[in-house]
Each structure stands twice: as structure tokens, then as C-alpha cells.
Design a protein around this motif. Sequence first.
Motif, PDB file in Angstrom:
ATOM      1  N   PHE A 252      -2.583  -7.978 -18.579  1.00 20.55           N
ATOM      2  CA  PHE A 252      -2.358  -6.483 -17.621  1.00 20.55           C
ATOM      3  C   PHE A 252      -4.221  -6.918 -17.287  1.00 20.55           C
ATOM      4  O   PHE A 252      -4.105  -6.698 -15.614  1.00 20.55           O
ATOM      5  N   LEU A 253      -4.636  -7.066 -17.924  1.00 21.14           N
ATOM      6  CA  LEU A 253      -6.269  -7.272 -17.578  1.00 21.14           C
ATOM      7  C   LEU A 253      -6.705  -8.594 -17.042  1.00 21.14           C
ATOM      8  O   LEU A 253      -7.840  -8.094 -15.803  1.00 21.14           O
ATOM      9  N   LEU A 254      -5.608  -8.761 -16.696  1.00 18.45           N
ATOM     10  CA  LEU A 254      -6.178 -10.576 -16.086  1.00 18.45           C
ATOM     11  C   LEU A 254      -5.563 -10.280 -14.291  1.00 18.45           C
ATOM     12  O   LEU A 254      -5.689 -11.029 -13.668  1.00 18.45           O
ATOM     13  N   ALA A 255      -5.013  -9.167 -14.634  1.00 17.09           N
ATOM     14  CA  ALA A 255      -3.432  -8.791 -12.508  1.00 17.09           C
ATOM     15  C   ALA A 255      -4.742  -8.277 -11.333  1.00 17.09           C
ATOM     16  O   ALA A 255      -5.467  -7.713 -12.151  1.00 17.09           O
ATOM     17  N   ASP A 256      -4.531  -8.701 -10.810  1.00 19.05           N
ATOM     18  CA  ASP A 256      -5.968  -8.474  -9.263  1.00 19.05           C
ATOM     19  C   ASP A 256      -5.306  -8.376  -8.713  1.00 19.05           C
ATOM     20  O   ASP A 256      -3.967  -9.243  -8.243  1.00 19.05           O
TER      21      ASP A 256
ATOM     22  N   PHE B 258      -5.938  -3.781   5.403  1.00 24.25           N
ATOM     23  CA  PHE B 258      -6.655  -3.202   5.921  1.00 24.25           C
ATOM     24  C   PHE B 258      -4.577  -3.207   6.893  1.00 24.25           C
ATOM     25  O   PHE B 258      -4.067  -4.213   7.166  1.00 24.25           O
ATOM     26  N   THR B 259      -3.082  -2.541   7.470  1.00 25.52           N
ATOM     27  CA  THR B 259      -2.490  -3.060   8.248  1.00 25.52           C
ATOM     28  C   THR B 259      -2.213  -2.280   9.695  1.00 25.52           C
ATOM     29  O   THR B 259      -1.756  -2.890  10.100  1.00 25.52           O
ATOM     30  N   ASN B 260      -2.880  -1.418  10.008  1.00 25.15           N
ATOM     31  CA  ASN B 260      -3.116  -0.663  11.456  1.00 25.15           C
ATOM     32  C   ASN B 260      -4.043   0.765  11.294  1.00 25.15           C
ATOM     33  O   ASN B 260      -4.211   0.383  10.297  1.00 25.15           O
TER      34      ASN B 260
ATOM     35  N   SER C 245      -8.066  12.759  15.416  1.00 30.42           N
ATOM     36  CA  SER C 245      -7.609  11.830  13.944  1.00 30.42           C
ATOM     37  C   SER C 245      -7.898  10.906  14.422  1.00 30.42           C
ATOM     38  O   SER C 245      -7.680   9.698  15.151  1.00 30.42           O
ATOM     39  N   ALA C 246      -7.854   9.837  12.895  1.00 29.10           N
ATOM     40  CA  ALA C 246      -8.132   8.769  12.834  1.00 29.10           C
ATOM     41  C   ALA C 246      -7.437   8.628  11.511  1.00 29.10           C
ATOM     42  O   ALA C 246      -7.270   9.119  10.841  1.00 29.10           O
ATOM     43  N   LYS C 247      -5.682   7.496  11.630  1.00 25.02           N
ATOM     44  CA  LYS C 247      -4.992   7.844  10.487  1.00 25.02           C
ATOM     45  C   LYS C 247      -5.123   5.736  10.540  1.00 25.02           C
ATOM     46  O   LYS C 247      -4.769   4.828  10.970  1.00 25.02           O
ATOM     47  N   ILE C 248      -5.378   5.185   9.081  1.00 20.66           N
ATOM     48  CA  ILE C 248      -5.502   4.138   8.341  1.00 20.66           C
ATOM     49  C   ILE C 248      -4.794   3.413   7.742  1.00 20.66           C
ATOM     50  O   ILE C 248      -4.216   3.716   6.869  1.00 20.66           O
ATOM     51  N   TYR C 249      -4.057   3.132   8.144  1.00 21.88           N
ATOM     52  CA  TYR C 249      -3.005   2.634   7.007  1.00 21.88           C
ATOM     53  C   TYR C 249      -2.874   1.080   6.326  1.00 21.88           C
ATOM     54  O   TYR C 249      -3.811   0.610   6.539  1.00 21.88           O
ATOM     55  N   CYS C 250      -2.147   1.059   4.731  1.00 17.34           N
ATOM     56  CA  CYS C 250      -3.589  -0.352   3.440  1.00 17.34           C
ATOM     57  C   CYS C 250      -2.327  -0.545   2.777  1.00 17.34           C
ATOM     58  O   CYS C 250      -1.475   0.423   2.867  1.00 17.34           O
ATOM     59  N   THR C 251      -2.623  -1.257   2.739  1.00 11.07           N
ATOM     60  CA  THR C 251      -1.359  -1.909   1.230  1.00 11.07           C
ATOM     61  C   THR C 251      -2.708  -2.081   0.050  1.00 11.07           C
ATOM     62  O   THR C 251      -3.060  -2.891   0.290  1.00 11.07           O
ATOM     63  N   VAL C 252      -1.973  -1.901  -0.871  1.00 13.99           N
ATOM     64  CA  VAL C 252      -2.293  -2.486  -2.341  1.00 13.99           C
ATOM     65  C   VAL C 252      -1.037  -3.182  -2.426  1.00 13.99           C
ATOM     66  O   VAL C 252      -0.048  -2.837  -3.606  1.00 13.99           O
ATOM     67  N   SER C 253      -1.467  -4.223  -2.215  1.00 12.88           N
ATOM     68  CA  SER C 253      -0.594  -5.628  -3.261  1.00 12.88           C
ATOM     69  C   SER C 253      -0.735  -6.241  -5.149  1.00 12.88           C
ATOM     70  O   SER C 253      -2.262  -6.280  -5.141  1.00 12.88           O
TER      71      SER C 253
ATOM     72  N   THR D 281      -9.864  -1.444  -5.441  1.00 10.11           N
ATOM     73  CA  THR D 281      -9.053  -2.401  -6.979  1.00 10.11           C
ATOM     74  C   THR D 281      -9.656  -2.310  -7.958  1.00 10.11           C
ATOM     75  O   THR D 281      -9.616  -2.107  -8.985  1.00 10.11           O
ATOM     76  N   LYS D 282     -11.334  -2.132  -7.572  1.00  7.58           N
ATOM     77  CA  LYS D 282     -12.088  -2.200  -8.729  1.00  7.58           C
ATOM     78  C   LYS D 282     -12.864  -1.110  -9.454  1.00  7.58           C
ATOM     79  O   LYS D 282     -13.000  -0.547 -11.094  1.00  7.58           O
ATOM     80  N   ILE D 283     -13.076  -0.965  -8.478  1.00  4.77           N
ATOM     81  CA  ILE D 283     -14.087   0.980  -9.094  1.00  4.77           C
ATOM     82  C   ILE D 283     -13.140   2.047  -8.636  1.00  4.77           C
ATOM     83  O   ILE D 283     -13.592   2.570  -9.736  1.00  4.77           O
ATOM     84  N   LEU D 284     -12.800   2.464  -8.064  1.00  6.89           N
ATOM     85  CA  LEU D 284     -11.334   3.328  -8.122  1.00  6.89           C
ATOM     86  C   LEU D 284      -9.689   2.577  -8.427  1.00  6.89           C
ATOM     87  O   LEU D 284      -9.594   2.788  -6.941  1.00  6.89           O
ATOM     88  N   PRO D 285      -9.453   1.855  -9.003  1.00  6.66           N
ATOM     89  CA  PRO D 285      -7.918   1.091  -9.027  1.00  6.66           C
ATOM     90  C   PRO D 285      -7.062   1.896  -8.438  1.00  6.66           C
ATOM     91  O   PRO D 285      -7.034   3.062  -8.960  1.00  6.66           O
ATOM     92  N   PHE D 286      -6.119   1.880  -7.794  1.00 10.99           N
ATOM     93  CA  PHE D 286      -5.408   2.195  -6.725  1.00 10.99           C
ATOM     94  C   PHE D 286      -3.625   1.334  -7.660  1.00 10.99           C
ATOM     95  O   PHE D 286      -3.749   0.600  -6.784  1.00 10.99           O
ATOM     96  N   PRO D 287      -2.469   2.867  -7.632  1.00 12.98           N
ATOM     97  CA  PRO D 287      -1.110   1.731  -7.861  1.00 12.98           C
ATOM     98  C   PRO D 287      -1.218   0.732  -6.930  1.00 12.98           C
ATOM     99  O   PRO D 287      -1.302   1.435  -5.700  1.00 12.98           O
ATOM    100  N   GLU D 288      -0.324   0.065  -6.631  1.00 12.41           N
ATOM    101  CA  GLU D 288       0.263  -0.953  -5.787  1.00 12.41           C
ATOM    102  C   GLU D 288       0.884  -0.035  -4.749  1.00 12.41           C
ATOM    103  O   GLU D 288       1.835   0.905  -5.079  1.00 12.41           O
ATOM    104  N   GLY D 289       1.056  -0.374  -3.022  1.00 14.67           N
ATOM    105  CA  GLY D 289       1.954   0.430  -2.537  1.00 14.67           C
ATOM    106  C   GLY D 289       1.399   0.664  -1.425  1.00 14.67           C
ATOM    107  O   GLY D 289       0.161  -0.295  -1.000  1.00 14.67           O
ATOM    108  N   ASP D 290       1.457   1.414  -0.271  1.00  9.71           N
ATOM    109  CA  ASP D 290       1.378   1.769   0.750  1.00  9.71           C
ATOM    110  C   ASP D 290       0.716   3.038   1.296  1.00  9.71           C
ATOM    111  O   ASP D 290       1.293   3.902   0.862  1.00  9.71           O
ATOM    112  N   TYR D 291       0.095   3.182   1.757  1.00 13.59           N
ATOM    113  CA  TYR D 291      -1.279   3.750   2.068  1.00 13.59           C
ATOM    114  C   TYR D 291      -1.379   4.373   3.439  1.00 13.59           C
ATOM    115  O   TYR D 291      -1.465   3.315   4.379  1.00 13.59           O
TER     116      TYR D 291
END
Length: 167
Positions: free
Chosen positions: A6-10, A15-17, A159-167, A134-144
Motif C-alpha cells: 500500500f505504501l509503495l502504490a503510486d 487533466f482530461t478536459n 465559469s471554468a470546469k477542469i476535468y481530471c482523473t486520478v488513477s 497525490t503526495k500533499i493531499l492524496p485523492f482517492p482514484e476516480g474522475d473529478y
Amino acid sequence: MFIKAFLLADSRFEFTNINCTSYEKRIAEFEYCYLKSINRSYKYLSGKLKVYEIPLPNMKVNFVLWKRLNGYKPFLYNVTVDLCKFLATPKSSPVVKFVYESYVTFSNFNHSCPFNNDLYVEKLPVDFMNHRLTKILPFPEGDYLFEFLWFRSRSVIGSAKIYCTVS
């Protein structure tokens, strides 16, 4: 064994859109808003808001974080701040401060009110955001979806909508 794995997981942020919309074009309008991929490892975000009514006082910003779960659903944060008050005392809103610190180095938002010029974010690299989310404030995997709404006198300017993913 499990804890070590778990500690070694990265995690990886990507950014997606991006989608920027101007609602009050007589006050301000997006000149450009895009993601640029130079190669597989270098991608960045840029956007510029051309301001026609200078100075631009009494601005409020609403930040909403959405997570994709059978459509985008609100996730953790929905914060509205008076922009001038926040810039005077950033510690007043820790969530907005974290978001603000994520892009201020790559923008001209680093001064107090009123804003007397166009506002921009230039070449915000995905690696910088990857480190923060991912390092300072780890987000769970998913699309945001990071959504920003700018208000003046209860009317939405843009408005600005920034789409991204954490995998």
C-alpha cells in the motif's frame, strides 16, 4: 506485506478536459482556455480572461469539487469566498487556499484587489498538480471535476470546469 504494498502504490493525476464559459461578455470574456499535450509526459493547462470593466471589484468565487459516480456528484467541497477578503487573509479558507496555491505560481492572481488587468493561468503543468493531489493531499482514484464560478452582484460572470482523473 499488504501495508508495504500500500505504501509503495503510486497514484497519477491527469487533466482530461477543460471548458470555460463567459456569461457576461460585456464584463469579461475568455480569450482562450485549453489543455496542451507536448508529449506523453508533459501536458499543461492555460487560460486567459479578458476583463473589460476595470477595475473588477466585489468578486465572489464558488469552488465545487465533483466526483464521477453515475454522473458527477458533489464530493467534499462547495465553498464560496469573497475574492478580495480571501486575498487579504488567505488563512480564512484552508480549502480555497490549497486550491489557490495550486495555480498561483503560474498566474497573475498574486496581488490584492482590485484587479486592473486581464487574468490568466499560463502553462500549469500536470506534474505540479500530480504532486499536489497525490503526495500533499492524496485523492482517492476516480474522475473529478473542479468547477469555478465567478460572481459579481449575484450574477455569474463566468465559469471554468477542469476535468481530471486520478488513477
